[in-house]
Design a protein around this motif. Sequence first.
Motif, mmCIF file in Angstrom:
data_model
loop_
_atom_site.group_PDB
_atom_site.id
_atom_site.type_symbol
_atom_site.label_atom_id
_atom_site.label_comp_id
_atom_site.label_asym_id
_atom_site.label_seq_id
_atom_site.Cartn_x
_atom_site.Cartn_y
_atom_site.Cartn_z
ATOM 1 N N SER A 30 7.003 17.065 10.249
ATOM 2 C CA SER A 30 8.258 17.829 10.320
ATOM 3 C C SER A 30 9.452 16.887 10.497
ATOM 4 O O SER A 30 10.553 17.166 9.999
ATOM 5 C CB SER A 30 8.197 18.863 11.446
ATOM 6 O OG SER A 30 8.151 18.204 12.684
ATOM 7 N N ALA A 31 9.265 15.772 11.172
ATOM 8 C CA ALA A 31 10.366 14.799 11.327
ATOM 9 C C ALA A 31 10.715 14.208 9.967
ATOM 10 O O ALA A 31 11.894 14.043 9.631
ATOM 11 C CB ALA A 31 9.962 13.698 12.304
ATOM 12 N N HIS A 32 9.682 13.914 9.192
ATOM 13 C CA HIS A 32 9.895 13.400 7.820
ATOM 14 C C HIS A 32 10.663 14.431 6.998
ATOM 15 O O HIS A 32 11.683 14.110 6.383
ATOM 16 C CB HIS A 32 8.527 13.096 7.181
ATOM 17 C CG HIS A 32 8.585 12.787 5.721
ATOM 18 N ND1 HIS A 32 8.491 11.502 5.228
ATOM 19 C CD2 HIS A 32 8.742 13.585 4.639
ATOM 20 C CE1 HIS A 32 8.601 11.523 3.908
ATOM 21 N NE2 HIS A 32 8.729 12.776 3.520
ATOM 22 N N ASP A 33 10.177 15.665 7.022
ATOM 23 C CA ASP A 33 10.784 16.722 6.195
ATOM 24 C C ASP A 33 12.233 16.980 6.619
ATOM 25 O O ASP A 33 13.111 17.180 5.775
ATOM 26 C CB ASP A 33 9.972 18.017 6.299
ATOM 27 C CG ASP A 33 8.556 17.838 5.764
ATOM 28 O OD1 ASP A 33 8.306 16.829 5.067
ATOM 29 O OD2 ASP A 33 7.688 18.701 6.051
ATOM 30 N N LYS A 34 12.489 16.941 7.913
ATOM 31 C CA LYS A 34 13.835 17.227 8.428
ATOM 32 C C LYS A 34 14.809 16.122 8.000
ATOM 33 O O LYS A 34 15.941 16.394 7.585
ATOM 34 C CB LYS A 34 13.766 17.311 9.955
ATOM 35 C CG LYS A 34 15.008 17.872 10.586
ATOM 36 C CD LYS A 34 14.796 18.101 12.076
ATOM 37 C CE LYS A 34 16.144 18.220 12.770
ATOM 38 N NZ LYS A 34 16.080 17.912 14.174
ATOM 39 N N LEU A 35 14.366 14.880 8.081
ATOM 40 C CA LEU A 35 15.264 13.765 7.758
ATOM 41 C C LEU A 35 15.638 13.744 6.274
ATOM 42 O O LEU A 35 16.792 13.510 5.914
ATOM 43 C CB LEU A 35 14.602 12.424 8.150
ATOM 44 C CG LEU A 35 15.469 11.184 7.930
ATOM 45 C CD1 LEU A 35 16.709 11.214 8.827
ATOM 46 C CD2 LEU A 35 14.678 9.910 8.203
ATOM 47 N N LEU A 61 7.227 8.906 8.780
ATOM 48 C CA LEU A 61 5.917 9.388 9.257
ATOM 49 C C LEU A 61 5.311 8.377 10.226
ATOM 50 O O LEU A 61 4.748 8.753 11.269
ATOM 51 C CB LEU A 61 4.961 9.540 8.070
ATOM 52 C CG LEU A 61 4.733 10.909 7.471
ATOM 53 C CD1 LEU A 61 3.628 10.821 6.429
ATOM 54 C CD2 LEU A 61 4.348 11.931 8.552
ATOM 55 N N VAL A 62 5.420 7.087 9.875
ATOM 56 C CA VAL A 62 4.877 6.035 10.743
ATOM 57 C C VAL A 62 5.690 5.961 12.033
ATOM 58 O O VAL A 62 5.136 5.939 13.134
ATOM 59 C CB VAL A 62 4.884 4.671 10.008
ATOM 60 C CG1 VAL A 62 4.523 3.532 10.956
ATOM 61 C CG2 VAL A 62 3.936 4.704 8.806
ATOM 62 N N THR A 78 0.814 -1.224 0.000
ATOM 63 C CA THR A 78 0.000 0.000 0.000
ATOM 64 C C THR A 78 0.845 1.270 0.000
ATOM 65 O O THR A 78 0.301 2.376 -0.050
ATOM 66 C CB THR A 78 -0.914 0.038 1.250
ATOM 67 O OG1 THR A 78 -0.082 -0.083 2.410
ATOM 68 C CG2 THR A 78 -1.930 -1.080 1.231
ATOM 69 N N SER A 79 2.154 1.129 0.073
ATOM 70 C CA SER A 79 3.008 2.308 0.244
ATOM 71 C C SER A 79 4.457 1.953 -0.087
ATOM 72 O O SER A 79 4.797 0.771 -0.228
ATOM 73 C CB SER A 79 2.883 2.757 1.714
ATOM 74 O OG SER A 79 3.801 3.782 2.013
ATOM 75 N N GLY A 80 5.303 2.971 -0.202
ATOM 76 C CA GLY A 80 6.750 2.795 -0.216
ATOM 77 C C GLY A 80 7.280 1.703 -1.135
ATOM 78 O O GLY A 80 6.903 1.597 -2.297
ATOM 79 N N LEU A 96 8.782 2.068 15.285
ATOM 80 C CA LEU A 96 7.953 2.986 16.083
ATOM 81 C C LEU A 96 8.830 3.637 17.138
ATOM 82 O O LEU A 96 9.419 2.936 17.967
ATOM 83 C CB LEU A 96 6.798 2.232 16.750
ATOM 84 C CG LEU A 96 5.677 1.747 15.816
ATOM 85 C CD1 LEU A 96 4.702 0.831 16.561
ATOM 86 C CD2 LEU A 96 4.915 2.920 15.188
ATOM 87 N N GLY A 97 8.941 4.950 17.048
ATOM 88 C CA GLY A 97 9.762 5.674 18.017
ATOM 89 C C GLY A 97 11.228 5.693 17.622
ATOM 90 O O GLY A 97 11.700 4.804 16.903
ATOM 91 N N ALA A 98 11.928 6.748 18.077
ATOM 92 C CA ALA A 98 13.351 6.887 17.755
ATOM 93 C C ALA A 98 14.140 7.330 18.986
ATOM 94 O O ALA A 98 15.311 7.663 18.886
ATOM 95 C CB ALA A 98 13.536 7.887 16.619
#
Length: 255
Positions: free
Chosen positions: A202-207, A194-195, A14-16, A93-95
Amino acid sequence: MSHNPPVAFITGATSGFGRACAHRFAEAGWALVLSGRRQERLDAVKQQLEGKVPVHVATLDVRDREAVARVIDELPAAFEAVKVLVNNAGLALGAGPAQEANLDDWKTVIDTNITGLVNVTRTLLPTLIGVGRGAAIINISSTAALWPYPGSHVYGASKAFVNQFSYNLRCDLRGTGVRVTDIAPGMSETEFTLVRMKGDQSAHDKLYGGVEPIQPEDVAEQVFLAATLPPHLNINRLEIMPVCQSWGGLSVNRD
Ligand code: NDP
Ligand code: 8X3
């Protein structure tokens, strides 16, 4: 003699990477079994591809062993002889550090990346062995399986399982003709972050901002290559990073 096209079974379509794999195999005329939890996404991919190749979609949570068995048991005749399994469904999930992690998140990651992959693999093994020479299992692990980093904890460890499981499968499948390849991508721009960051755009965009990460189509090309090698060849592991990514050395704590 059957004139049916060969069948690829892709989890997380469904993605990626999974969705890109669906497009890549369709381009080459393969019939597709596409699975994932989001029905509307599956329908959208089906709509894009079914004019080109036969497509069967199955709403499936790979963690649900009975559902996996049912989906495989109920495959329409034209999709039964699965030749290539792409075990792609997965997540982090989580970083943050392990000591701050949510145990429910850890369970979800383990249940999906390990148990889910094992569920699908074990259930499809008799079919893949029945197809024999030329069949392939392509497992998507990660560079996180091979290189530690802070906040990787259970995610990287789950992918290390995928890596070793792939190698161990090769031992048991000796003589069957079924290939097994572990593909370990590095930083790739998908919905993964994002997941992982629970919807934090913003985490997606920053990475991914200002760099040139791996794209889903890049991985799909390698998956397709590994799955369609001449039948006497097996790529054991393929580790891929974008050029912008490398190692940062070991860290030392000083008091
Ligand atoms: P995406 O988030 O874009 O895609 C993940 C896919 O996995 C989705 O199709 C999702 O479908 C599916 N999925 C997640 N949980 C389940 C579940 N329980 N049952 C069935 N399907 C599930 O990320 P990627 O394309 O990046 O991730 C694909 C694989 O690649 C994962 O295994 C990931 O760990 C791995 N990977 C990713 C890298 C990256 O940097 N992006 C690098 C290296 C490896 P749905 O939500 O509809 O169920
Ligand atoms: C995803 C790659 O580096 O974010 O598997 O863990 S990484």
